[in-house]
Scaffold this motif. Structure first.
Motif, mmCIF file in Angstrom:
data_model
loop_
_atom_site.group_PDB
_atom_site.id
_atom_site.type_symbol
_atom_site.label_atom_id
_atom_site.label_comp_id
_atom_site.label_asym_id
_atom_site.label_seq_id
_atom_site.Cartn_x
_atom_site.Cartn_y
_atom_site.Cartn_z
ATOM 1 N N ALA A 88 0.807 -1.230 0.000
ATOM 2 C CA ALA A 88 0.000 0.000 0.000
ATOM 3 C C ALA A 88 0.838 1.278 0.000
ATOM 4 O O ALA A 88 0.278 2.379 0.024
ATOM 5 C CB ALA A 88 -0.988 0.034 1.170
ATOM 6 N N ILE A 89 2.155 1.170 -0.033
ATOM 7 C CA ILE A 89 3.013 2.351 -0.129
ATOM 8 C C ILE A 89 3.487 2.457 -1.571
ATOM 9 O O ILE A 89 4.287 1.640 -2.029
ATOM 10 C CB ILE A 89 4.234 2.279 0.823
ATOM 11 C CG1 ILE A 89 3.776 2.099 2.272
ATOM 12 C CG2 ILE A 89 5.098 3.529 0.677
ATOM 13 C CD1 ILE A 89 2.928 3.240 2.803
ATOM 14 N N SER A 90 2.977 3.460 -2.322
ATOM 15 C CA SER A 90 3.265 3.588 -3.747
ATOM 16 C C SER A 90 2.962 2.263 -4.443
ATOM 17 O O SER A 90 3.760 1.750 -5.224
ATOM 18 C CB SER A 90 4.736 3.992 -3.969
ATOM 19 O OG SER A 90 4.966 4.403 -5.299
ATOM 20 N N ASP A 91 1.769 1.720 -4.163
ATOM 21 C CA ASP A 91 1.444 0.352 -4.530
ATOM 22 C C ASP A 91 -0.077 0.221 -4.616
ATOM 23 O O ASP A 91 -0.804 0.877 -3.851
ATOM 24 C CB ASP A 91 2.023 -0.565 -3.435
ATOM 25 C CG ASP A 91 1.601 -2.010 -3.576
ATOM 26 O OD1 ASP A 91 2.232 -2.708 -4.379
ATOM 27 O OD2 ASP A 91 0.652 -2.430 -2.895
ATOM 28 N N PRO A 92 -0.592 -0.603 -5.538
ATOM 29 C CA PRO A 92 -2.048 -0.750 -5.682
ATOM 30 C C PRO A 92 -2.733 -1.321 -4.454
ATOM 31 O O PRO A 92 -3.973 -1.328 -4.362
ATOM 32 C CB PRO A 92 -2.196 -1.677 -6.886
ATOM 33 C CG PRO A 92 -0.894 -2.385 -7.002
ATOM 34 C CD PRO A 92 0.133 -1.391 -6.545
ATOM 35 N N GLY A 93 -1.954 -1.802 -3.492
ATOM 36 C CA GLY A 93 -2.532 -2.291 -2.249
ATOM 37 C C GLY A 93 -3.377 -1.239 -1.548
ATOM 38 O O GLY A 93 -4.304 -1.577 -0.797
ATOM 39 N N GLU A 94 -3.088 0.038 -1.797
ATOM 40 C CA GLU A 94 -3.879 1.099 -1.162
ATOM 41 C C GLU A 94 -5.339 1.025 -1.595
ATOM 42 O O GLU A 94 -6.246 1.359 -0.822
ATOM 43 C CB GLU A 94 -3.295 2.476 -1.475
ATOM 44 C CG GLU A 94 -3.435 2.927 -2.906
ATOM 45 C CD GLU A 94 -2.958 4.367 -3.106
ATOM 46 O OE1 GLU A 94 -3.605 5.289 -2.583
ATOM 47 O OE2 GLU A 94 -1.917 4.552 -3.786
ATOM 48 N N ASP A 95 -5.583 0.569 -2.825
ATOM 49 C CA ASP A 95 -6.962 0.438 -3.305
ATOM 50 C C ASP A 95 -7.684 -0.707 -2.599
ATOM 51 O O ASP A 95 -8.878 -0.595 -2.299
ATOM 52 C CB ASP A 95 -6.963 0.211 -4.817
ATOM 53 C CG ASP A 95 -6.403 1.402 -5.571
ATOM 54 O OD1 ASP A 95 -6.961 2.496 -5.441
ATOM 55 O OD2 ASP A 95 -5.396 1.226 -6.280
ATOM 56 N N LEU A 96 -6.975 -1.791 -2.334
ATOM 57 C CA LEU A 96 -7.576 -2.911 -1.619
ATOM 58 C C LEU A 96 -7.867 -2.523 -0.170
ATOM 59 O O LEU A 96 -8.905 -2.897 0.390
ATOM 60 C CB LEU A 96 -6.664 -4.141 -1.671
ATOM 61 C CG LEU A 96 -7.209 -5.413 -1.015
ATOM 62 C CD1 LEU A 96 -8.538 -5.819 -1.633
ATOM 63 C CD2 LEU A 96 -6.187 -6.542 -1.122
ATOM 64 N N VAL A 97 -6.962 -1.776 0.430
ATOM 65 C CA VAL A 97 -7.172 -1.291 1.800
ATOM 66 C C VAL A 97 -8.429 -0.417 1.854
ATOM 67 O O VAL A 97 -9.259 -0.553 2.759
ATOM 68 C CB VAL A 97 -5.948 -0.506 2.301
ATOM 69 C CG1 VAL A 97 -6.262 0.208 3.620
ATOM 70 C CG2 VAL A 97 -4.753 -1.433 2.489
ATOM 71 N N ARG A 98 -8.568 0.467 0.878
ATOM 72 C CA ARG A 98 -9.743 1.349 0.838
ATOM 73 C C ARG A 98 -11.018 0.540 0.652
ATOM 74 O O ARG A 98 -12.039 0.800 1.290
ATOM 75 C CB ARG A 98 -9.591 2.364 -0.292
ATOM 76 C CG ARG A 98 -10.669 3.440 -0.322
ATOM 77 C CD ARG A 98 -10.474 4.408 -1.470
ATOM 78 N NE ARG A 98 -9.152 5.010 -1.443
ATOM 79 C CZ ARG A 98 -8.197 4.752 -2.312
ATOM 80 N NH1 ARG A 98 -8.420 3.897 -3.304
ATOM 81 N NH2 ARG A 98 -7.023 5.331 -2.222
#
Length: 277
Positions: A88-98
């Motif tokens: 989720a840091i400069s990574d598409p994981g931030e979208d999954l977290v959201r």
């Protein structure tokens, strides 16, 4: 009851940097969502962990994200990993977290390896205040606008860059921030050929003309100097005059103007007298 999405940081180079907690989480999770399953399976083999891997990355997140969410809502737990570093840091994981947060699914972030923090701590530049800017756009117009917005940024700035784009990026940084701005180029962090090159932007540009860059880079760039404009004496004298017209004595007006401008009150007093001669 829904399961939990665990954000599990993975080594950025040295496999020994995996923590006991990360290892335990990967072992206990029902399945693992990986940026590149081929990369992650090597880590799992090193840890002697056998676990279902599903793919989750920038190009399939729209389809893969809801599928992972559905499994979490059905009570399974998922460990999200990237190829290296914190998800989720400069990574598409931030979208999954959201996605999970919006659906009320628990998200648990586990501390661990992160390239930007590793580079900053050893950069030799101020660490009290910093901003992470990730990868610059490959589109020149967008890149230029990004860097223009950072010209007056006083915090230490951190960028990620690939070797084949390093020279072009350094030229862009030089053009925006000037030749004397300090930079720490952190290469191949935690790996065999780890290197910290602390220099100026001008010297960095010249160095890499003769020395082709190799490996992944974290660029830690000095922020702009905090400068204060010198107080305008003429404006301060006019302020003294305005305050006198409002009913203050010259002495009190000079004192009040000094408090507002930072100039010495005796200088303002004398200069206001001289202006009336």
């Amino acid at each position: 009851m829904s399961g939990t999405l665990y954000l599990v940081p993975t080594p950025i180079g040295n496999l020994n940097d995996i923590s006991d907690r990360c290892r335990a989480t990967l072992t206990q999770a029902d399945f693992i969502a990986a940026e590149d399953t081929r990369v992650s399976v090597r880590l799992l083999n090193h840890l002697d962990i056998k676990k279902e891997l599903v793919s989750y990355h920038e190009h399939n997140k729209v389809k893969s994200g809801p599928r992972i969410l559905e499994r979490l809502q059905n009570g399974e737990s998922c460990a999200l990993v990237t190829d290296a570093g914190s998800p989720a840091i400069s990574d598409p994981g931030e979208d999954l977290v959201r996605l999970c947060s919006d659906a009320g699914v628990t998200v648990c972030a586990i501390p661990g390896p992160c390239a930007l923090v590793t580079a900053l701590s050893a950069s030799g530049l101020p660490t009290g205040r910093f901003c992470f800017e990730g990868f610059l756009s490959t589109t020149k117009k967008v890149q230029k606008a990004h860097l223009e917005s950072l010209k007056q940024e006083t915090r230490t700035m951190i960028f990620y860059e690939a070797p084949h784009r390093l020279s072009t990026t350094l030229e862009a940084l030089l053009d925006s921030f000037g030749p004397e701005r300090r930079i720490s180029l952190c290469r191949e962090l935690t790996k065999l050929h780890e290197e910290y090159f602390r220099t100026t932007l001008a010297e960095a540009v010249e160095y890499y003309k003769e020395n082709p860059p190799r490996g992944e880079f974290v660029l830690v760039v000095e922020g702009a100097s905090i400068t204060q404009e010198a107080p305008d004496l003429d404006a301060a004298i006019q302020l003294v005059s305005d305050l006198m017209q409002s009913g203050l004595s010259r002495k009190d007006a000079a004192k009040k103007a000094a408090e507002q401008t930072g100039l010495k009150k005796n200088i303002l007093y004398e200069e206001s007298l001289r202006s009336e001669e």
